[in-house]
Design an enzyme around this catalytic site. Structure first.
Site, PDB file in Angstrom:
ATOM      1  N   HIS A 290       4.658 -12.617   0.881  1.00 31.10           N
ATOM      2  CA  HIS A 290       3.423 -11.814   0.944  1.00 31.10           C
ATOM      3  C   HIS A 290       3.748 -10.414   0.392  1.00 31.10           C
ATOM      4  CE1 HIS A 290      -0.355 -10.290   2.208  1.00 31.10           C
ATOM      5  NE2 HIS A 290      -0.246 -10.336   3.522  1.00 31.10           N
ATOM      6  N   HIS A 329      -0.543 -17.844  -6.470  1.00 27.23           N
ATOM      7  CA  HIS A 329      -1.399 -17.298  -5.426  1.00 27.23           C
ATOM      8  C   HIS A 329      -2.166 -18.439  -4.801  1.00 27.23           C
ATOM      9  CE1 HIS A 329      -4.345 -14.743  -3.415  1.00 27.23           C
ATOM     10  NE2 HIS A 329      -3.458 -13.783  -3.565  1.00 27.23           N
ATOM     11  N   ASP A 385       1.812  -8.343  -7.389  1.00 25.84           N
ATOM     12  CA  ASP A 385       3.173  -7.893  -7.103  1.00 25.84           C
ATOM     13  C   ASP A 385       4.081  -7.944  -8.316  1.00 25.84           C
ATOM     14  OD1 ASP A 385       2.926  -7.346  -4.317  1.00 25.84           O
ATOM     15  OD2 ASP A 385       2.688  -9.490  -4.018  1.00 25.84           O
TER      16      ASP A 385
END
Ligand code: CMC
Length: 476
Positions: A290, A329, A385
């Site tokens: 995460h 994702h 990210d």
């Protein structure tokens, strides 16, 4: 409405009993509780623990297709790579809004008027101080503690500094009954999140804490608290970097039912205080799958080291020996729209701080993955990210501080969901069901009658090293 019958429902027949139920569809969702009506007698030899006569259960490990809440905050179209908050596309917010304005939008549902915005900013910036005893507690953390551990601990401890905000002391429904107490915790939590983050950083570099400054913007103040040293005139962070960080904060502010926000909703449903909720949600974010992924991306790129090593790394990913951090994702089956905006922020930061060396490896890796059938067939694309770590690295933040830069803005999303849940008037404690597959009922066996079993890792009992001095290496 369904095209065929015109009825907005599904009809389900339980082939065990022949019973048929019609389950209503609302907003393209069906209530899982409807299936409890499908009760059946135990089949011959069936396990009693299946609870079959009590109704059919819905099994969805890792919540692959279970909606936990109805929400008016954020919408993601994962197939088109689209994200909006309260109806506003993320691209417009990133270009035109500020983090604090977006936070207000998320929490209260509308963009603030000029007057509301002024007061909102003032309140948050005047709630940035933390109790001195809390600061003393944090100073007792180890110098090499991960900043996320410090952040989580600080929030957990903060609950103890706000007894007036504690439903255990003030009454279960205090946040339903008194919106002012709720609003106060919201500005306090948003204000203090940056101060705690800066403290975590200062602890790591062995420098005293800087007091927050209410005359600066939210991200300027964060940079100031982190970086002010002994300048004779108060240090002023570079406005371009404060702006870049503000855009990054908008991009990270909310993302509907991700692992940490759903934790916030889950824990909040027990009516515990919001500081404890934020600590729990932040802990969920800390993990490498995460919010820890931005840190993991840089560790991965550093390990790859050079463009020529990209193909070998991708082979290792395909052989499932490595994970391509920053890719994939649960919801997006397209490029994460935030990752496109973030790429532009990266250039803005590189103009000030210089181009990050690892960017060449990152681009080569991304391009090679996007050409590779393994990734395209699984719809694995860069997520937020993938690039954020490169920006944080270029800005000179230490690697383990990246998740903190993710969690601080995400606190706005946590609070929006916490408030929505309590305001809904429909809060019930989150309590998932399970399907028990363990041993059937059995009777206790006294110790001296149990068979001998091996000591092994599987049984949880190995001869663990205790790192003691040789003087103590004898067994009693
Ligand atoms: N690298 C290599 N293979 C992957 C990756 C990846 N990053 N992500 C998914 N896969 C493969 C996975 O092995 C599986 O393959 P197979 O069908 O052969 O078993 C397939 O793709 C489906 O993956 P999954 O694990 O079922 O997908 P998920 O929805 O459970 O996991 C995820 C989503 C984000 C945890 C995962 O994609 C992942 O681990 N990504 C890397 C970590 C990361 O970048 N996390 C940040 C997410 S975005 C921001 C946030 O939410 O914090």
């Amino acid at each position: 409405m369904t095209a065929g019958s015109g009825r907005s429902s599904v009809t389900v027949t339980d082939n065990r009993t022949g019973k048929t139920i019609e389950v209503p569809i609302a907003d393209n969702a069906i209530p899982a509780t409807a299936f409890l009506a499908l009760k059946a007698p135990y089949a011959p030899g069936e396990r009693e623990e299946n609870d079959t006569p009590y109704g059919l259960r819905v099994l969805d490990p890792s919540f692959m297709n279970t909606a936990m809440i109805q929400s008016a905050i954020t919408y993601i179209d994962g197939n088109k790579g689209f994200l909006m908050h309260r109806g506003y596309p993320i691209e417009q917010l990133a270009e035109k809004s500020t983090f604090l304005e977006t936070a207000y939008l998320l929490i209260y549902g509308e963009l603030p008027s000029a007057k509301q915005y002024g007061l909102w900013q003032w309140e948050i910036m005047h709630h940035t101080f933390v109790a001195d005893d809390l600061a003393k507690m944090l100073k007792n953390m180890r110098y090499d503690a991960h900043p996320m551990s410090i952040f989580i601990s600080a929030f957990a401890a903060m609950a103890a500094f706000a007894p007036e905000a504690n439903p255990a002391l003030q009454g279960r429904d205090m946040y339903v009954q008194n919106k002012d107490v709720m609003n106060k915790q919201i500005v306090r939590i948003l204000g203090k999140a940056t101060t705690i983050a800066a403290m975590a950083y200062r602890l790591r570099i062995g420098r005293p804490f800087n007091a927050p400054r209410a005359d600066l913007s939210y991200t300027e103040n964060l940079l100031y608290m982190m970086d002010h040293m002994a300048e004779p005139n108060a240090y002023r962070p570079d406005p371009r970097l404060a702006k870049a960080l503000d855009v990054l904060f908008i991009l990270h502010a909310d993302h509907e039912m991700n692992c940490s926000t759903s934790t916030m909703v889950h824990v909040g449903s027990s009516l515990v205080d919001p500081y404890s909720c934020v600590a729990a949600a932040s802990a969920a974010l800390y993990g490498p799958l995460h919010g820890g992924a931005n840190e993991a991306v840089i560790r991965m790129l550093t390990k790859i080291g050079a463009v020529e090593n990209v193909p070998a790394f991708l082979e290792a990913v395909k052989a499932k020996k490595e994970l391509l951090f920053g890719f994939g994702h649960r919801v997006y089956r397209e490029t994460d729209p935030r990752s496109k905006i973030i790429r532009q922020v990266a250039d803005m930061v590189f103009d000030v701080c210089g181009r990050e060396q690892l960017i060449e490896v990152a681009i080569a890796l991304k391009d090679a993955a996007l050409r590779d059938e393994y990734f395209t067939s699984r719809k694995l694309y860069p997520n937020v990210d993938y690039w954020s770590g490169l920006i944080y690295k270029a800005m000179g933040f230490p690697l383990d501080f990246y998740p903190v830069l993710f969690v601080v803005p995400r606190v706005a999303g946590y609070l929006a969901h916490w408030k929505q849940q309590l305001d809904s008037g429909k809060n019930k404690i989150s309590r998932p069901r399970q399907v028990y597959v363990g041993p059937p009922r059995r009777d206790y066996v006294p110790l001296d009658q149990r068979p001998d079993r091996a000591v092994s890792s599987a049984s949880g009992l190995v001869d663990l090293p205790h790192y003691m001095s040789k003087r103590r290496l004898h067994k009693i």
